[in-house]
Structure formats: C-alpha cells, structure tokens
Design an enzyme around this catalytic site. Sequence first.
Site, PDB file in Angstrom:
ATOM      1  N   CYS A  24       0.994   2.962  -3.318  1.00  0.00           N
ATOM      2  CA  CYS A  24       1.818   1.772  -3.148  1.00  0.00           C
ATOM      3  C   CYS A  24       0.930   0.567  -3.430  1.00  0.00           C
ATOM      4  CB  CYS A  24       2.437   1.720  -1.763  1.00  0.00           C
ATOM      5  SG  CYS A  24       1.239   1.477  -0.462  1.00  0.00           S
ATOM      6  N   LYS A  32       6.952  -1.822  15.025  1.00  0.00           N
ATOM      7  CA  LYS A  32       7.480  -0.970  13.940  1.00  0.00           C
ATOM      8  C   LYS A  32       6.658   0.308  13.814  1.00  0.00           C
ATOM      9  CE  LYS A  32       6.100  -1.899   9.508  1.00  0.00           C
ATOM     10  NZ  LYS A  32       5.512  -0.734   8.820  1.00  0.00           N
ATOM     11  N   ASN A  33       5.343   0.144  13.769  1.00  0.00           N
ATOM     12  CA  ASN A  33       4.497   1.312  13.494  1.00  0.00           C
ATOM     13  C   ASN A  33       4.367   2.255  14.690  1.00  0.00           C
ATOM     14  OD1 ASN A  33       4.220   0.422  10.925  1.00  0.00           O
ATOM     15  ND2 ASN A  33       2.112  -0.305  11.130  1.00  0.00           N
TER      16      ASN A  33
HETATM   17  N1  EPU Z   1      -6.433   8.631   4.312  1.00  0.00           N
HETATM   18  C1  EPU Z   1      -6.945   9.735   3.669  1.00  0.00           C
HETATM   19  N2  EPU Z   1      -6.294  10.931   3.791  1.00  0.00           N
HETATM   20  C2  EPU Z   1      -5.160  11.064   4.534  1.00  0.00           C
HETATM   21  C3  EPU Z   1      -4.659   9.938   5.209  1.00  0.00           C
HETATM   22  C4  EPU Z   1      -5.310   8.733   5.074  1.00  0.00           C
HETATM   23  O1  EPU Z   1      -7.971   9.644   2.981  1.00  0.00           O
HETATM   24  O2  EPU Z   1      -4.630  12.179   4.608  1.00  0.00           O
HETATM   25  C5  EPU Z   1      -7.117   7.333   4.184  1.00  0.00           C
HETATM   26  C6  EPU Z   1      -6.215   6.242   3.639  1.00  0.00           C
HETATM   27  O3  EPU Z   1      -6.164   6.258   2.224  1.00  0.00           O
HETATM   28  C7  EPU Z   1      -6.880   5.013   4.200  1.00  0.00           C
HETATM   29  C8  EPU Z   1      -7.361   5.460   5.569  1.00  0.00           C
HETATM   30  O4  EPU Z   1      -7.439   6.893   5.486  1.00  0.00           O
HETATM   31  O5  EPU Z   1      -7.989   4.665   3.408  1.00  0.00           O
HETATM   32  C9  EPU Z   1      -6.476   5.083   6.738  1.00  0.00           C
HETATM   33  O6  EPU Z   1      -5.119   5.370   6.452  1.00  0.00           O
HETATM   34  P1  EPU Z   1      -4.101   5.799   7.595  1.00  0.00           P
HETATM   35  O7  EPU Z   1      -3.717   7.228   7.381  1.00  0.00           O
HETATM   36  O8  EPU Z   1      -4.658   5.443   8.927  1.00  0.00           O
HETATM   37  O9  EPU Z   1      -2.840   4.889   7.258  1.00  0.00           O
HETATM   38  P2  EPU Z   1      -1.345   5.276   7.596  1.00  0.00           P
HETATM   39  O10 EPU Z   1      -1.315   6.067   8.835  1.00  0.00           O
HETATM   40  O11 EPU Z   1      -0.698   5.840   6.397  1.00  0.00           O
HETATM   41  C10 EPU Z   1      -0.790   3.266   9.156  1.00  0.00           C
HETATM   42  C11 EPU Z   1       0.149   2.095   9.139  1.00  0.00           C
HETATM   43  C12 EPU Z   1      -0.298   1.085   8.102  1.00  0.00           C
HETATM   44  C13 EPU Z   1      -1.724   0.655   8.427  1.00  0.00           C
HETATM   45  C14 EPU Z   1      -2.635   1.880   8.488  1.00  0.00           C
HETATM   46  C15 EPU Z   1      -4.057   1.555   8.902  1.00  0.00           C
HETATM   47  C16 EPU Z   1       2.271   3.024   9.811  1.00  0.00           C
HETATM   48  C17 EPU Z   1       3.671   3.333   9.460  1.00  0.00           C
HETATM   49  N3  EPU Z   1       1.511   2.549   8.851  1.00  0.00           N
HETATM   50  O12 EPU Z   1      -0.699   3.858   7.850  1.00  0.00           O
HETATM   51  O13 EPU Z   1       0.574  -0.031   8.239  1.00  0.00           O
HETATM   52  O14 EPU Z   1      -2.189  -0.234   7.463  1.00  0.00           O
HETATM   53  O15 EPU Z   1      -2.107   2.821   9.439  1.00  0.00           O
HETATM   54  O16 EPU Z   1      -4.085   0.966  10.153  1.00  0.00           O
HETATM   55  O17 EPU Z   1       1.886   3.166  10.951  1.00  0.00           O
HETATM   56  C18 EPU Z   1       1.833  -1.891   7.526  1.00  0.00           C
HETATM   57  O18 EPU Z   1       2.422  -1.873   8.617  1.00  0.00           O
HETATM   58  O19 EPU Z   1       1.911  -2.848   6.731  1.00  0.00           O
HETATM   59  C19 EPU Z   1       0.993  -0.752   7.151  1.00  0.00           C
HETATM   60  C20 EPU Z   1       0.651  -0.491   5.894  1.00  0.00           C
END
Ligand code: EPU
Length: 421
Positions: free
Chosen positions: A117, A22-23
């Site tokens: 969320c 999915k991701n």
């Molecule tokens: N963060 C920041 N600033 C930003 C972006 C992120 O401070 O601009 C912080 C977040 O708050 C968090 C950390 O950086 O503490 C990592 O977040 P990340 O951006 O890596 O998360 P994401 O890209 O939004 C994806 C997955 C998540 C998964 C995370 C971490 C997708 C669609 N989502 O989210 O998946 O938990 O990476 O590996 O790829 C799930 O599938 O259940 C899910 C939540």
Amino acid sequence: MDSLLITGGNRLKGSITVNGSKNAALPIMAACILTEGETVLKGVPQLEDIRHLSALLEKLGVNVSRDEKGNLRLKVEDEMNCHAEYELVRKMRASVCVMGPLLAKRRRAQVSLPGGCNIGDRPVDLHIQGFQCLGAESDLVGGDIYLKAKKLKGAEMFLGGPFGSTVLGTANVLMAATLAEGVTVIESAACEPEVIDLANYLNACGARIIGQGTPRITVEGVKELHGCEHTVIPDRIEAGTFMMAAAITNGDVLINNCRLDHLMAVVDRLRAIGVNVERKGDAVQVSSSRRLEPVSVTTQPYPGFPTDLQAQIMALLALADGNSIITEKIFPDRFVHVAELNRMGARLRKEGPTVIVEGVKNLVGAPVMASDLRASAALVVAALVAKGKTKISRVYHIDRGYERIEQRLAAIGAEIQRVPE
Ligand code: EPU
C-alpha cells in the site's frame, strides 16, 4: 470524492473528544469469530475501515449491527464460509486479522494476500510463521493464502522480524492460540495498547492470556470462548493528531478521553518542542504560545514514537526554529506526505528512511492530495496554520481513520469544510 477546504490561521481553542481506537476495534471485531454468543462492543468509531470489516464479517457468517446506543453487536450465525475475498481485503489490509480466528475456530481459512500500500510493503510472513508453529499447514495459490489444521497445538515461538514486532501478526497468532490445545508462548510479541485491549477482550470471553503489554505473551488454550461486553480503548493516534493540531495553531485545547500513558513518547517529543502538555484527569490540555524548537524523532514499536504519528509531527516540525531529523524505523518508505508538504512551502529532504526538516517561518495553502490515512492527517494539521486556502482532495483516506474530522475541528475554531468534488 469529497475534498476538504481549509483556511489556515485560526487558533484552536476549546475541547474535543477522542473516539474509540480503530486499530483496537478491528482485531477485536475479527476475534468475535472465535466466540459463541453475542459480543457487545462500546466505543467503536463510525469509520470506513470499520464498515469494510463489518462487510467482510457478514460474508463470513457474523451478524453485525449497531444498536440504538451506538454499540456494535456481533454474533456468529453461520460457520460455513471461510473465504476472505480479494475485493474486500484489497480495500482494507487489516482484513488479514480474520486468518487466526478462522483457522482456530473453523480449522481452515482462505484469505486473499493483501498487496502493498502507500506506506510500503506489507508482508504477512510472520503471521504465517506463527500459525505454522501452532501446527497449521499453509499454501499460496492464486494470490490466496490457504490455511488448515486438524487441530492447533500450543507452541513456543519467536515472532520478531527485521522491523521488530508485528502488531496484527501478534494479534492473529494470539487469537489462534486461545483455542489451541496446551500452552503457547509468543516471544517478541508486540506491546502496543491495541494488543493489550484484544487480550483483555479475549480474557473477558474466557481465554487465559497473561503477559499482554510485554514482549512475552503466554496463552493457555481453552475449549471455547463466550461473548462479552467490552469498551474499546481511546484512539491514541487520533489523540496525538489533535495534540499536533493544537500545537501548530498555537492553540489551547482540552482533549477528552485521552490515555496519556499510551502517548508518553509523543508527549516527550512535544515537550522538547516546547509544547505544554498537562494531564487533567481523563483529559489532556495541550497549548503552545511560542516558536517551536527543532528535535529528532525516530519511530519505533511501542512504547517508542508511533509511525502512525510520524507524518503529523513532520508537519509540526516544518515550522520549527531550525533543523529537525525524522527517521522511520517501522515503514522506511512511509513518506508520501513529504512532496505534498513541500507544495505547501515546507523544506523537507528525504534521504533513505530519514527526512531532514528545515524549519520555515510560514506554510502556504495549496491544492494537495491525500494518498494515505496518516499522510492526509498531516496535510490537515499543516493546512490549519498555512496562509490562505488549502484544498485536500481524496478525503476518503482520512475518513478511514477519523470520524467527521471537519465537524470536530470546526467546533474548536478551525475554518474547515467538506466539499463534494
Ligand atoms: N512485518 C513483517 N512481516 C509480517 C508483518 C509485518 O516483516 O508478517 C513488518 C512490516 O512490514 C513493518 C513492521 O513489521 O515493517 C511492523 O508492521 P506491523 O505488522 O506491526 O503492522 P500492522 O500490524 O500491519 C498496524 C497498524 C498500522 C500501524 C502498524 C505499526 C492496524 C490495523 N494497523 O499494522 O496502522 O502503522 O501496526 O504500528 O492496527 C494506520 O492506522 O494508519 C496504520 C497503518
């Protein structure tokens, strides 16, 4: 809203096949906005999140359809609309990954800022910082982020934040950089396999990206990207969830379409717990036949232990022979499953970003509530072994990330059914 009714106690036995990730699929679907011509994606799972992004892409002028073989076909037909509305972004946070492609291809984007969320705050400051480095202007008005740029120019940037790298932030900036003029270097890039898959897809469309899978990604901008055919990588989180399910039931399960190299931190912890994990070509055999050992687990960016399996391993360790410690370093508030698992007889105590897991002999079925995708998966894992019946309500959370979970687990021996509420 449906519920899952699970009677615990059956050993899982047989083989189960992991779907496409999915991701990985979500950002690749968004990346189609960058391309001329058609993209054919193989292995995209039939999930709520995929349907939500498809609906958003349709609004943005992309024709999205499933062909008779189940492949997802995407082709841009109209480039006028650049607005991702709150109604769609609210349903799925990953919608933010249209920002980079819209900005790079259409020179402007208006994307509703996603709220927090159930797993905590979800800022996008690093995404915006990356776009600004490429020369974009940004503004926040009425809850929407407005981005614009006459042209994007390659730049060197550092994309790490207080919690390390960002997966979708790296994906967003990487996508934007493919059409920027000149060379972009992203330092502290996310190394997750899903980012590698995106880069491989973009390269197959004509992009020039190197270093994917390392903390330094280099992108040489090109004038345009074409379509291609691409197979999405197997879902490592689904595979890991099945591993936990096999282990907790003292089962013996062959997990097909499983990339063990994407799961080494998980395998390391499972082996320390006493679970047997053996590679069998493209499949992995997972079995367990004894009481589990307690261990410490700390979530980290890849290749560390994934936050998306923290809840599931907590369910497993709830039955270990002693005390385990689980620390969440990515989303320090991602613990909605703790209270629900405690309703099933687990002994979990949260102290800041850490949970102390006091192993118990048995879990007991109870009515519980799913409130986040991976938390729901943990409740399913726990219910498979809990004495008596567990009713998990609000199953739509699990449908966001696991396709027909009840049918697939029932096929390897679980007593599980979906009941309409
Ligand atoms: N963060 C920041 N600033 C930003 C972006 C992120 O401070 O601009 C912080 C977040 O708050 C968090 C950390 O950086 O503490 C990592 O977040 P990340 O951006 O890596 O998360 P994401 O890209 O939004 C994806 C997955 C998540 C998964 C995370 C971490 C997708 C669609 N989502 O989210 O998946 O938990 O990476 O590996 O790829 C799930 O599938 O259940 C899910 C939540």
